[in-house]
Design an enzyme around this catalytic site. Structure first.
Site, PDB file in Angstrom:
ATOM      1  N   ASP A   1      42.536  47.401  37.213  1.00  0.00           N
ATOM      2  CA  ASP A   1      41.115  47.542  36.828  1.00  0.00           C
ATOM      3  C   ASP A   1      40.796  48.886  36.183  1.00  0.00           C
ATOM      4  O   ASP A   1      40.197  48.943  35.117  1.00  0.00           O
ATOM      5  CB  ASP A   1      40.155  47.189  37.981  1.00  0.00           C
TER       6      ASP A   1
ATOM      7  N   ASP B   1      36.492  45.404  43.002  1.00  0.00           N
ATOM      8  CA  ASP B   1      35.911  45.021  44.289  1.00  0.00           C
ATOM      9  C   ASP B   1      34.432  44.676  44.141  1.00  0.00           C
ATOM     10  O   ASP B   1      33.962  43.630  44.601  1.00  0.00           O
ATOM     11  CB  ASP B   1      36.049  46.169  45.304  1.00  0.00           C
TER      12      ASP B   1
HETATM   13  C1  GLA Z   1      41.264  48.937  45.535  1.00  0.00           C
HETATM   14  C2  GLA Z   1      40.260  49.492  44.524  1.00  0.00           C
HETATM   15  C3  GLA Z   1      40.139  48.565  43.308  1.00  0.00           C
HETATM   16  C4  GLA Z   1      41.506  48.237  42.722  1.00  0.00           C
HETATM   17  C5  GLA Z   1      42.478  47.816  43.813  1.00  0.00           C
HETATM   18  C6  GLA Z   1      43.893  47.669  43.312  1.00  0.00           C
HETATM   19  O1  GLA Z   1      40.795  47.743  46.064  1.00  0.00           O
HETATM   20  O2  GLA Z   1      39.011  49.662  45.133  1.00  0.00           O
HETATM   21  O3  GLA Z   1      39.299  49.147  42.346  1.00  0.00           O
HETATM   22  O4  GLA Z   1      42.002  49.312  41.973  1.00  0.00           O
HETATM   23  O5  GLA Z   1      42.520  48.734  44.897  1.00  0.00           O
HETATM   24  O6  GLA Z   1      43.988  46.672  42.354  1.00  0.00           O
END
Ligand code: GLA
Length: 359
Positions: free
Chosen positions: A19, A154
């Site tokens: 992301d 997320d």
């Molecule tokens: C965590 C972060 C997300 C993403 C994931 C890995 O959940 O909050 O933004 O980077 O790790 O994909």
């Protein structure tokens, strides 16, 4: 209490650490979530009560700052501070929070709390922001109040998912597609119960390595690099930077292929990409751990399991398993027994549907 807001947690299906590299990711909102009941009060104060942990926090709206002791409150206070920064006039409120999302499992209990907080404030003190901008408010709260330089996976998954669909996010354009899921498969989350120290530090370090690799490759973000570009440019990168980049570039490629498989109902092919993703986490990104590797290896032994991988940031937390619905009970029982036999403690095994986003 006057208003109630519910925000689910999320599971990352495929697309690990893509992301913040402006890449591609597939996720779903899970059947566990956070509820906030709230009402305005006649003061300039926020009063919070986390019922699940029996903790209180109270403070003035004009003196918001990150909290050390009651760090759970940061996800709400950070959101309020970000809304204030965007010109929203937030008044006093009392809020009670309950949650069914296991903390430290990598299931985004923090993003659920952020999005629930933003929507709670919106119901009490109406403001106009799109769901995507509300997700950005949550992300900014996480950066400023929790110190994690996360991407938007997320918060978008929590705010914008659709029932019985996977959420496909292009983290450059923020185009979001809801892809229907095959009714014959179900998702199982297996929480190892392990949470390694320095997780935020490791996460931020991985982000910096990816950004450094992009600079060495002369691109804006790793999103701009294909698998063959990276192979051709291998000599430009130190060995470790190459492996970090290989993970992200490989994940983007897998998500693009996975989207096709999902659309064609080819769930076995989809699942195979989940196993590949986990291997890449082990060898390239080094964000797995022994317990997660054990859970994935055990899952792989079962014909009922089409795919399994770590879900989320890594360094502990949970795996996500794609399982044939008719065999799901037996799969859960044998995974649970194997984990207990290996580690002398229970993993938390949770079945989940793909759920709708926050309401
Ligand atoms: C965590 C972060 C997300 C993403 C994931 C890995 O959940 O909050 O933004 O980077 O790790 O994909």
């Amino acid at each position: 209490m006057n208003v109630t807001t519910y925000a689910p947690g999320r599971a990352e299906l495929l697309g690990n650490h893509t992301d913040y590299n402006e890449g591609l990711v597939l996720s779903l909102a899970i059947s566990f979530g956070t509820t906030i009941s709230a009402d305005v009060n006649d003061s300039e104060e926020i009063n919070l009560y986390a019922r699940t942990f029996e903790r209180h926090w109270s403070g003035r709206l004009d003196h918001l700052a990150p909290q050390k002791r009651e760090s759970w409150a940061n996800y709400i206070l950070g959101v309020v501070a970000q809304l204030q920064k965007r010109g929203v006039s937030v008044g006093g409120f009392d809020a009670e929070i309950t949650s069914t999302i296991p903390v430290g499992a990598g299931l985004s209990s923090s993003a659920a709390l952020e999005i629930a907080a933003a929507l709670t404030v919106q119901k009490l003190y109406p403001y106009k922001l799109s769901r995507l901008d509300i997700a950005r408010v949550g992300q900014a709260a996480e950066h400023t109040y929790a110190g994690v330089k996360c991407g938007l996976l997320d918060q978008i998954s929590v705010a914008l998912s659709k029932k019985n669909h996977a959420t496909y996010i292009d983290c450059r354009t923020f185009a979001i597609d809801h892809l229907p899921l095959d009714a014959d498969v179900e998702f199982v989350i297996a929480h190892s119960g392990v949470k390694h120290a320095l997780t935020a530090g490791e996460y931020n370090e991985r982000r910096e390595s990816c950004e450094a690799a992009a600079r060495l490759l002369g691109v804006r973000a790793l999103r701009d690099v294909t698998v063959s570009d990276l192979a051709a440019a291998r000599a430009k990168l130190p060995e470790r930077a190459y492996r970090r980049a290989a993970h992200v570039v490989g994940e983007n490629d897998r998500v693009a292929r996975a989207k096709e498989f999902l659309t064609a109902g080819k769930m076995a092919e989809f699942g195979a990409l989940m196993f590949e993703s986990h291997e890449s986490s082990i060898h390239h990104f080094e964000n797995s751990c022994e317990e997660l590797d054990f859970l994935v290896a055990e899952a792989k032994k079962s014909p009922a399991c089409l795919g399994a991988r770590l879900s989320g940031g890594g360094f502990g937390g949970a795996t996500i398993n794609l399982v044939r619905r008719k065999d799901v009970e037996q799969f859960c029982a044998s995974l649970s027994a194997a984990y207990e036999q290996q580690y002398g403690k229970k993993a938390l095994i949770l079945k989940t549907e793909a759920c709708a986003g926050a309401v």
